[in-house]
Design a protein around this motif. Structure first.
Motif, short mmCIF file in Angstrom:
data_model
loop_
_atom_site.label_atom_id
_atom_site.label_comp_id
_atom_site.label_asym_id
_atom_site.label_seq_id
_atom_site.Cartn_x
_atom_site.Cartn_y
_atom_site.Cartn_z
N GLN A 56 7.00 -8.96 -6.70
CA GLN A 56 5.90 -8.00 -6.70
C GLN A 56 6.41 -6.58 -6.82
OE1 GLN A 56 3.33 -8.78 -3.28
NE2 GLN A 56 1.93 -9.84 -4.67
N VAL A 57 7.50 -6.29 -6.15
CA VAL A 57 8.07 -4.94 -6.22
C VAL A 57 8.50 -4.63 -7.66
CG1 VAL A 57 10.08 -3.58 -5.53
CG2 VAL A 57 8.77 -4.83 -3.80
N ARG A 58 9.14 -5.59 -8.32
CA ARG A 58 9.55 -5.37 -9.72
C ARG A 58 8.33 -5.19 -10.62
NH1 ARG A 58 14.88 -6.14 -11.02
NH2 ARG A 58 14.32 -6.30 -13.22
N ALA A 59 7.27 -5.96 -10.37
CA ALA A 59 6.06 -5.85 -11.17
C ALA A 59 5.41 -4.48 -11.04
CB ALA A 59 5.07 -6.95 -10.79
N MET A 60 5.66 -3.80 -9.93
CA MET A 60 5.13 -2.45 -9.72
C MET A 60 5.99 -1.39 -10.39
SD MET A 60 3.97 -2.70 -5.71
CE MET A 60 3.09 -1.12 -5.70
N GLY A 61 7.12 -1.80 -10.95
CA GLY A 61 7.97 -0.85 -11.66
C GLY A 61 9.13 -0.30 -10.88
N PHE A 62 9.37 -0.85 -9.69
CA PHE A 62 10.50 -0.40 -8.87
C PHE A 62 11.71 -1.29 -9.11
CE2 PHE A 62 6.69 0.80 -6.44
CZ PHE A 62 6.93 2.15 -6.23
N LYS A 63 12.89 -0.71 -8.98
CA LYS A 63 14.10 -1.52 -8.93
C LYS A 63 14.25 -2.12 -7.54
CE LYS A 63 16.60 0.81 -12.61
NZ LYS A 63 17.88 1.42 -13.05
N ASP A 104 0.83 -1.20 0.00
CA ASP A 104 0.00 0.00 0.00
C ASP A 104 0.87 1.25 0.00
OD1 ASP A 104 -2.21 -1.65 0.07
OD2 ASP A 104 -2.54 -1.42 2.23
N PHE A 105 1.94 1.23 0.79
CA PHE A 105 2.87 2.36 0.81
C PHE A 105 3.50 2.56 -0.57
CE2 PHE A 105 7.35 3.56 1.00
CZ PHE A 105 7.25 4.85 1.51
N LEU A 106 3.97 1.47 -1.18
CA LEU A 106 4.62 1.58 -2.48
C LEU A 106 3.65 2.09 -3.54
CD1 LEU A 106 6.79 -1.66 -2.51
CD2 LEU A 106 7.54 0.69 -2.11
N GLU A 107 2.41 1.66 -3.47
CA GLU A 107 1.42 2.14 -4.42
C GLU A 107 1.29 3.66 -4.35
OE1 GLU A 107 -0.97 1.94 -7.52
OE2 GLU A 107 -0.18 0.10 -6.61
N SER A 108 1.39 4.20 -3.14
CA SER A 108 1.28 5.65 -2.96
C SER A 108 2.55 6.39 -3.40
CB SER A 108 0.98 5.98 -1.50
OG SER A 108 2.13 5.77 -0.67
N ARG A 109 3.63 5.64 -3.67
CA ARG A 109 4.91 6.27 -4.04
C ARG A 109 5.29 6.01 -5.49
NH1 ARG A 109 3.63 7.83 0.31
NH2 ARG A 109 5.03 8.57 1.99
N ARG A 110 4.37 5.45 -6.28
CA ARG A 110 4.67 5.26 -7.70
C ARG A 110 5.01 6.61 -8.34
NH1 ARG A 110 2.78 0.50 -10.56
NH2 ARG A 110 1.46 -0.84 -9.28
N GLY A 111 6.09 6.64 -9.11
CA GLY A 111 6.51 7.87 -9.76
C GLY A 111 7.35 8.77 -8.88
N LEU A 112 7.47 8.44 -7.60
CA LEU A 112 8.26 9.23 -6.66
C LEU A 112 9.53 8.50 -6.26
CD1 LEU A 112 5.36 10.55 -4.39
CD2 LEU A 112 6.49 11.76 -6.27
N LEU A 113 9.38 7.22 -5.96
CA LEU A 113 10.54 6.39 -5.61
C LEU A 113 10.98 5.59 -6.83
CD1 LEU A 113 9.53 4.91 -2.12
CD2 LEU A 113 11.13 6.78 -2.58
N GLU A 114 12.28 5.32 -6.88
CA GLU A 114 12.83 4.51 -7.96
C GLU A 114 13.07 3.06 -7.54
OE1 GLU A 114 15.77 7.28 -10.39
OE2 GLU A 114 16.12 7.41 -8.22
N GLY A 115 13.36 2.86 -6.25
CA GLY A 115 13.74 1.52 -5.83
C GLY A 115 13.31 1.17 -4.44
N VAL A 116 13.39 -0.12 -4.14
CA VAL A 116 13.08 -0.66 -2.81
C VAL A 116 14.26 -1.50 -2.37
CG1 VAL A 116 11.53 -2.15 -1.48
CG2 VAL A 116 10.61 -0.71 -3.31
N VAL A 117 14.73 -1.24 -1.16
CA VAL A 117 15.84 -1.98 -0.57
C VAL A 117 15.30 -2.92 0.50
CG1 VAL A 117 18.05 -1.83 0.62
CG2 VAL A 117 17.34 0.02 -0.92
N PHE A 118 15.62 -4.19 0.40
CA PHE A 118 15.30 -5.14 1.47
C PHE A 118 16.54 -5.27 2.36
CE2 PHE A 118 12.26 -6.36 -1.81
CZ PHE A 118 11.09 -6.51 -1.07
N SER A 119 16.35 -4.96 3.65
CA SER A 119 17.45 -4.98 4.60
C SER A 119 16.99 -5.70 5.86
CB SER A 119 17.90 -3.54 4.89
OG SER A 119 19.10 -3.52 5.64
N GLY A 120 17.80 -5.67 6.89
CA GLY A 120 17.40 -6.39 8.10
C GLY A 120 18.10 -5.89 9.33
N GLY A 121 18.27 -6.86 10.25
CA GLY A 121 18.11 -8.30 10.12
C GLY A 121 18.84 -8.86 8.91
N GLU A 122 18.42 -10.06 8.53
CA GLU A 122 18.95 -10.71 7.34
C GLU A 122 17.78 -11.11 6.46
OE1 GLU A 122 20.54 -12.07 4.31
OE2 GLU A 122 21.94 -11.28 5.81
N PRO A 123 17.53 -10.36 5.38
CA PRO A 123 16.32 -10.60 4.57
C PRO A 123 16.26 -11.99 3.97
CG PRO A 123 17.39 -8.52 3.95
CD PRO A 123 18.30 -9.22 4.90
#
Length: 238
Positions: free
Chosen positions: A93-100, A62-81
């Motif tokens: 799913q993140v790639r399918a939304m157009g994010f790196k 839901d957060f990413l949907e609200s940031r389409r066109g604003l953010l370029e990428g999503v980083v998975f971090s941790g912990g150990e993802p």
């Protein structure tokens, strides 16, 4: 977008960063749980594993949907993802939304990393120490061999990546840092980040105290200057 019952235990979200995915405006999704026990760890509350609930990942979508066109990428971090079976589905799913997609990992699960590589645009690989020192620093036996396989996977993949080492002077001498850096350069690592460990909220209280072998204030900068010719990019973060 449906969540497809992806279960990731979400420990936190940084909504905007320019540091964690070089060259991109990104957010950072932190997952809960880590198999390592680094004494200097400044996020000890993220170590204990737990089962994720599907609504946690849906809140990230839901957060990413609200940031389409604003953010370029999503980083998975941790912990150990890579601890989590749901990570490949989430990355897809993140790639399918157009994010790196970027990943921060210490490389303890090379098989899982290999499966993720087709979904990744960038990786930050933590290097805890040189050879067997890796196990001593991370508090788990047998991890350095797994990490070596993860590093080889990245070197062979062609994916853009950097190695990063957190330096606490209870774990390293200047000579240790130099030996490790040169070893990475010899392996073919081109981008390397050295960062000084934080001294607050460490997993082991002794790491909150000054180390007896702490070098002079300018010694690390001088070491970096000597090492710079061996890398395309070498950064020191305070």
């Amino acid at each position: 977008m449906p969540h497809l019952d992806i279960r990731l235990p979400i420990a936190g979200l940084t909504p905007l960063t320019t540091l964690d995915f070089p060259g991109h405006l990104a957010c950072v999704v932190f997952t809960q749980g880590c198999p390592l026990r680094c004494g200097y760890c400044h996020n000890p509350q993220m170590i204990a594993p737990r089962r994720g609930e599907s609504h946690e990942w849906q809140s990230i979508l839901d957060f990413l949907e609200s940031r389409r066109g604003l953010l370029e990428g999503v980083v998975f971090s941790g912990g150990e993802p890579t601890l989590h079976a749901g990570l490949p589905g989430a990355a897809a799913q993140v790639r399918a939304m157009g994010f790196k997609v970027a990943l921060h990992t210490a490389g303890p699960y090379p098989g899982r990393l290999a499966a993720l590589l087709p979904l990744l645009d960038w990786v930050g690989l933590d290097v805890k120490g040189h050879g067997a020192d890796y196990d001593r620093i991370c508090g788990r036996a047998g991890i350095w061999q797994r990490h070596s396989r993860s590093l080889k996977l990245l070197l062979d993949s062609g994916i853009d990546f950097e190695c990063r080492t957190t330096v606490h002077w209870r774990d390293f001498s200047l000579a240790d840092v130099e030996r490790m850096a040169l070893s990475l350069a010899d392996c073919g690592v081109r981008r390397y980040v050295l960062q000084k460990a934080r001294s607050e909220q460490c997993l082991e209280p002794v790491y909150c105290q000054s180390a007896p072998n702490t070098p002079a204030p300018n010694a690390m900068a001088q070491l970096v200057a000597r090492l710079e010719p061996h890398f395309a990019s070498l950064t020191l973060r305070e």
